[in-house]
Motif scaffolding. Structure first.
Motif, PDB file in Angstrom:
ATOM      1  N   GLN A   1     -30.821 -63.844  26.443  1.00  0.00           N
ATOM      2  CA  GLN A   1     -29.903 -63.013  26.469  1.00  0.00           C
ATOM      3  C   GLN A   1     -28.827 -63.313  26.476  1.00  0.00           C
ATOM      4  O   GLN A   1     -27.993 -62.519  25.801  1.00  0.00           O
ATOM      5  CB  GLN A   1     -29.479 -63.445  28.412  1.00  0.00           C
ATOM      6  N   THR A   2     -27.887 -64.579  26.417  1.00  0.00           N
ATOM      7  CA  THR A   2     -26.807 -64.638  25.640  1.00  0.00           C
ATOM      8  C   THR A   2     -26.388 -64.729  24.226  1.00  0.00           C
ATOM      9  O   THR A   2     -25.618 -64.082  23.981  1.00  0.00           O
ATOM     10  CB  THR A   2     -26.518 -66.314  26.186  1.00  0.00           C
TER      11      THR A   2
ATOM     12  N   GLY B   1     -36.297 -63.210  32.670  1.00  0.00           N
ATOM     13  CA  GLY B   1     -36.301 -61.854  32.888  1.00  0.00           C
ATOM     14  C   GLY B   1     -36.388 -61.071  33.756  1.00  0.00           C
ATOM     15  O   GLY B   1     -36.318 -61.582  35.024  1.00  0.00           O
TER      16      GLY B   1
ATOM     17  N   SER C   1     -38.581 -55.770  27.472  1.00  0.00           N
ATOM     18  CA  SER C   1     -37.653 -56.389  26.711  1.00  0.00           C
ATOM     19  C   SER C   1     -37.351 -57.277  25.907  1.00  0.00           C
ATOM     20  O   SER C   1     -36.250 -57.740  25.139  1.00  0.00           O
ATOM     21  CB  SER C   1     -37.066 -57.536  28.602  1.00  0.00           C
TER      22      SER C   1
ATOM     23  N   ILE D   1     -34.865 -60.093  29.625  1.00  0.00           N
ATOM     24  CA  ILE D   1     -34.391 -60.282  29.077  1.00  0.00           C
ATOM     25  C   ILE D   1     -33.005 -59.456  29.054  1.00  0.00           C
ATOM     26  O   ILE D   1     -32.758 -58.374  28.265  1.00  0.00           O
ATOM     27  CB  ILE D   1     -34.563 -60.843  28.091  1.00  0.00           C
ATOM     28  N   GLU D   2     -32.283 -58.542  29.345  1.00  0.00           N
ATOM     29  CA  GLU D   2     -30.779 -57.946  29.255  1.00  0.00           C
ATOM     30  C   GLU D   2     -30.211 -57.868  28.547  1.00  0.00           C
ATOM     31  O   GLU D   2     -29.821 -59.337  27.348  1.00  0.00           O
ATOM     32  CB  GLU D   2     -29.981 -58.165  30.903  1.00  0.00           C
ATOM     33  N   ARG D   3     -29.691 -56.971  27.649  1.00  0.00           N
ATOM     34  CA  ARG D   3     -29.080 -56.622  25.989  1.00  0.00           C
ATOM     35  C   ARG D   3     -26.823 -56.967  26.868  1.00  0.00           C
ATOM     36  O   ARG D   3     -27.013 -56.246  28.265  1.00  0.00           O
ATOM     37  CB  ARG D   3     -28.376 -55.777  25.793  1.00  0.00           C
TER      38      ARG D   3
ATOM     39  N   TYR E   1     -32.125 -66.455  29.121  1.00  0.00           N
ATOM     40  CA  TYR E   1     -31.548 -67.025  28.975  1.00  0.00           C
ATOM     41  C   TYR E   1     -30.496 -67.143  27.352  1.00  0.00           C
ATOM     42  O   TYR E   1     -29.383 -66.294  27.373  1.00  0.00           O
ATOM     43  CB  TYR E   1     -30.659 -67.887  30.466  1.00  0.00           C
TER      44      TYR E   1
ATOM     45  N   SER F   1     -27.854 -62.113  22.452  1.00  0.00           N
ATOM     46  CA  SER F   1     -27.692 -60.652  22.236  1.00  0.00           C
ATOM     47  C   SER F   1     -26.418 -60.311  22.004  1.00  0.00           C
ATOM     48  O   SER F   1     -26.260 -59.428  21.943  1.00  0.00           O
ATOM     49  CB  SER F   1     -28.248 -59.928  23.594  1.00  0.00           C
ATOM     50  N   TYR F   2     -25.075 -61.333  23.128  1.00  0.00           N
ATOM     51  CA  TYR F   2     -24.161 -60.696  23.191  1.00  0.00           C
ATOM     52  C   TYR F   2     -23.286 -60.986  22.098  1.00  0.00           C
ATOM     53  O   TYR F   2     -22.741 -60.333  21.694  1.00  0.00           O
ATOM     54  CB  TYR F   2     -23.862 -61.527  23.987  1.00  0.00           C
TER      55      TYR F   2
ATOM     56  N   TRP G   1     -36.480 -57.109  22.078  1.00  0.00           N
ATOM     57  CA  TRP G   1     -35.274 -57.731  21.530  1.00  0.00           C
ATOM     58  C   TRP G   1     -35.085 -57.582  19.978  1.00  0.00           C
ATOM     59  O   TRP G   1     -34.919 -58.003  19.181  1.00  0.00           O
ATOM     60  CB  TRP G   1     -35.022 -59.017  22.282  1.00  0.00           C
TER      61      TRP G   1
END
Lengths: 478, 364
Positions: A134-135, A169, A288, A171-173, A131, A137-138, A292
């Motif tokens: 993931q965060t 995961g 993912s 691990i999303e963008r 996470y 990437s934001y 990344w």
């Protein structure tokens, strides 16, 4: 909460019913339900660490909003640094503090100094590496103006904590997953049925293959000094399948569950053990994470542009960091470096994008060249996994030493025939389904319902009757 | 949506029926109860012993040990399972079952232990050169509770429990054996002997070895791995002594318990030359080495040493809780601060029978 637990078997239908029957009229309510369910899912393991997720969420949400207003580059950089420091700070403390401390003390002592430092008894929060990335990437995407920051806190909290993929995961963008929280979701029968199939296959991989392999892997790796090289080869082979089925099984379940709720997550594995070279393997393994690192580390470092030395440097950095991401142990770093060594010749000879398609596409049998290429890549991978599984480098080298001794020609003392049979069936199904998103996506779809359901019942029965001892997912620890 | 739910229900219905038929009987018997729940439920004094699925010894005893946080711990083979908390002044846990060989013992002594007094039962066959058990080789066993195939096999056997109306189940106990025979682990980790065994003694009023084949026959004919003729691994025993000494150096107190045999077993040992040598190892060599190294121990004894007969034994090698109490009382000078001789005296004098102290523990 584990996907393969009774708790989750009760949790999922309740959330599913509430989501589609109670909260279906209002997108915000649906998103709120996802946040509540996700926090419950995570808190089931240890509620204290919910504060970490909440803190990351609040910081990145606020940083995103400020980045949208801020035009001065230096201030934008400060904002980005805050987000990176908070997220990597948590990760660094919980995951790497003791590693750095121990190595610092060892280095200090090596050079004749005397120092006393106390390691902390730190519990690693489950899924923190996932996470956090993931965060991050934001914030990075908002900083690079590739994404408009969200003003919907609930949607953002749902994006950070989305329970199907929160702890392992994919691990999303933010560019891909976050917009899905803004759009109205409608239930689609085919999509949901397909999701259920993927969940079923994921469970099979985890419970039947990975958990059964785990028993022998633990036995052989934990007592490796007692076994011949041939048995150790089997141990490494079983671990190769264990880690793949454990992790890709989790990804399949996560993707399948997301589809039940109307979300589409990215593909995380694409039959990596059928790869013809290491470059192809890394395009198919933990996609993912690889992408990344490619987008947020490799390309900013210059990627494969520049001279040879730059390419070598960047390749080593990305693989070593990837290894280190998996755990605070030199074994993971060596595993990463070894993969960089495998990969470099392909990159330098510009052959790293040679095998972009699916092996033996449209055919059942691969040709000799493909078999040799797959066999070589697979063997190199098995060898590297030994470092990944070993307790420490001494253990890994002792293990390898025994494998490269005459005892490898002895008859193995551990020969689980039932497991060999399961693996054979599994490899055959994976091979047959390698052109799909997951192995049984299309398998049996054209069959009449009784036959098709019979196939699914067979998988359910295999899970019930041949499942190994319940183990937590390996990737939770990362 | 409705079509999806309908299809899911239709698909799941046969599975639900099978699961119900499959799981319900075992759930009712406590065969599938998770160990955490078993330990919680044992707070009310219920016994735990499964019949069809594994006991999960390692998990059960490890978690029991953690939960109890004892000052006194006993470890060893099943021959030390009759040690009870009632004997001691401080918090006690019987962790017997965790160790199955001398390699396991070495591992245990190397681990950090919170208790300060340890009674270590050492079986002589741990030190046979042909001993097949190796460190933690037993750990892989016991996964039956989560294995569908094992459950399926259990289901086939479990039918007889519900089919036999003559047997009354003690529903508060956990596990088919505990419910049917009223035998199993107590909360302190000690083992309560089956009612059937107690009733047999009360009825016949003499020692009957119900093991099949009886222990004396195994000794005489060298049957089962424990009694096959083999060389003795004295180096392994010396290593154990060294490990115990190291353990004592970190402030832990150790009492080695060399488990007793029945008079009948001892006589049988004497009849066979090779077995006699093996018994001598236990009797003389182990004791002598322990004495030389100043390690407190209770030697191998037999009922004759107490002027009683074999009725104080469940079979040729497993002493009853009463016999153990008699031994502790006799050797109490070695650990007088841990026990109260008067309490032990009272317990032995007022015992219900030679196998069991408390009549209330019998289901009449």
């Amino acid at each position: 909460m584990l996907f393969n637990s009774i708790d989750f078997a009760v949790f999922l239908p309740i959330i599913f019913i509430l989501y589609w029957f109670v909260a279906n009229k209002n997108l915000k309510v649906q998103n709120f339900l996802i946040v509540a369910a996700s926090y419950l899912f995570y808190g089931w393991w240890d509620w204290r660490f919910l504060s970490l997720i909440l803190f990351s969420t609040v910081v990145d949400y606020a940083v995103g909003l400020r980045l949208a207003k801020e035009e001065v580059l230096s201030r934008r950089k400060v904002l980005l640094a805050i987000s990176v420091l908070v997220n990597l700070g948590f990760l660094g403390f919980f995951k790497y503090y003791n590693f750095f401390l121990d190595n610092f003390v060892t280095a200090f002592t090596f050079f004749g100094g005397e120092i006393k430092a106390n390691s902390l008894n730190i519990i690693l929060p489950v899924g923190i590496s996932f996470y956090t990335f993931q965060t991050l990437s934001y914030t990075i995407d908002v900083y690079k103006r590739q994404l408009e920051p969200t003003r919907d806190f609930v949607a953002f909290a749902a994006f950070v904590s989305f329970f199907p993929q929160l702890v392992a995961g994919p691990i999303e963008r933010a560019t891909r997953l976050l917009p899905q929280f803004y759009t109205h979701r409608t239930f689609d029968y085919q999509n949901a049925a397909d999701g259920m199939r993927q969940v079923l296959w994921g469970l099979f991989k985890k419970v039947v293959i990975a958990d059964n392999c785990a028993e022998y892997v633990n036995l052989i790796f934990n007592n490796s000094a007692d076994y011949s090289g041939s048995t150790l080869v089997l141990g490494a082979l079983f671990f190769t399948f264990q880690i793949y089925c454990d992790f890709s099984g989790y990804s399949d379940i996560a993707i399948g569950i997301s589809r039940l709720f109307g979300f589409k997550l990215m593909k995380n594995f694409a039959f990596p053990y059928f790869s013809r070279d290491i470059a192809e393997f890394w395009r198919r393994w933990h996609i993912s994470l690889s992408t990344w690192f490619r987008d947020y580390l490799y390309i900013p470092l210059g990627g494969s542009r520049g001279g040879t030395s730059m390419k070598v440097r960047n390749t080593f950095i990305i693989f070593i960091v990837s290894g280190f991401w998996h755990g605070a142990n030199w074994t993971f770093i060596v595993w990463g470096a070894l993969n960089a060594i495998y990969f470099l010749p392909l990159l330098l000879l510009k052959r790293n994008r040679k095998n972009l398609g699916i092996v033996a596409e449209g055919r059942f049998f691969p040709d000799i060249k493909e078999i040799v290429a797959m066999g070589t890549t697979f063997s190199l991978t098995v060898l590297a996994w030994i470092f990944f599984r070993a307790e420490n480098l001494t253990h890994a080298f002792a293990y390898l030493g025994e494998i490269f001794s005459f005892s490898t020609f002895a008859i193995p003392t551990v020969l689980p025939m039932k497991l060999f049979l399961m693996l054979s069936v599994f490899i055959l199904i994976e091979w047959l389904g390698r052109e799909g998103e997951y192995a049984i996506e299309k398998l049996g779809l054209a069959w009449r319902r009784p036959l098709r359901w019979g196939f699914y019942y067979a998988i359910v029965m295999a899970i019930a009757l041949f499942g190994g001892n319940q183990q937590t997912f390996i990737y939770f620890q990362f | 949506m409705r079509k999806f739910l309908r299809d899911i229900l239709i698909f799941a219905l046969p599975l639900a029926v099978v699961t119900f038929v499959y799981e319900y009987p075992m759930y009712v018997l406590g065969e599938t109860m998770p160990i955490e729940r078993v330990l919680e439920k044992q707070e009310n004094g219920s016994l735990f012993m499964r019949k069809y699925l594994g006991q999960e010894f390692n998990t059960y005893k490890t978690m029991g040990l953690e939960k109890t946080q004892p000052k006194i711990v006993v470890v060893g083979s099943s021959r030390t399972m009759q040690f009870r908390s009632e004997y001691f002044k401080e918090k006690f846990y019987n962790a017997v079952g965790l160790l199955q060989n001398h390699q396991d013992l070495a591992y245990f002594l190397n681990e950090e232990q919170s208790a300060d007094f340890f009674i270590i039962g050492l079986d002589s066959w741990w030190y046979k050169k042909d001993n097949v058990e190796t460190a933690k080789s037993w750990l892989g066993k016991g996964g039956e509770i989560v294995k569908g195939s094992q459950r399926f096999n259990a289901l086939k056997r479990i039918v007889d429990v519900f089919g036999d109306t003559r047997k009354t189940r003690i529903r508060k106990n956990i596990g088919a054996n505990a419910q049917l025979a009223n035998g199993g682990f107590r909360r302190d980790g000690s083992m309560k002997v089956d009612d059937e065994r107690v009733n047999l003694l009360l009825r016949e009023n003499k020692f009957i070895d119900t093991e099949n084949p009886p222990i004396s026959k195994r000794i005489a004919e060298g049957l089962t791995s424990r009694f096959t003729i083999s060389e003795i691994d004295t180096a392994a025993f010396q290593a154990t002594i060294e490990q115990i000494k190291q353990f004592e150096k970190i402030g832990k107190k150790v009492l080695v318990y060399l488990p007793p045999f029945t008079n009948e077993s001892v006589e049988t040992f004497a009849e066979t030359k090779a077995q006699s040598a093996f018994y001598a190892f236990t009797m003389e060599y182990m004791a002598a080495q322990l004495a030389t190294n100043n390690i407190s121990f209770i030697p191998v004894e037999q009922p004759n040493d107490y002027k009683v007969d074999d009725t104080f034994f469940m079979d040729g090698i497993h002493p009853s809780e009463v016999f153990v109490a008699m031994q502790l009382k006799r050797h109490s000078d070695k650990f007088s601060e841990k026990i109260d001789r008067n309490i032990l005296d009272g317990m032995v004098a007022e015992r219900f029978c030679d196998l069991l102290f408390d009549q209330k523990e019998i289901n009449n």
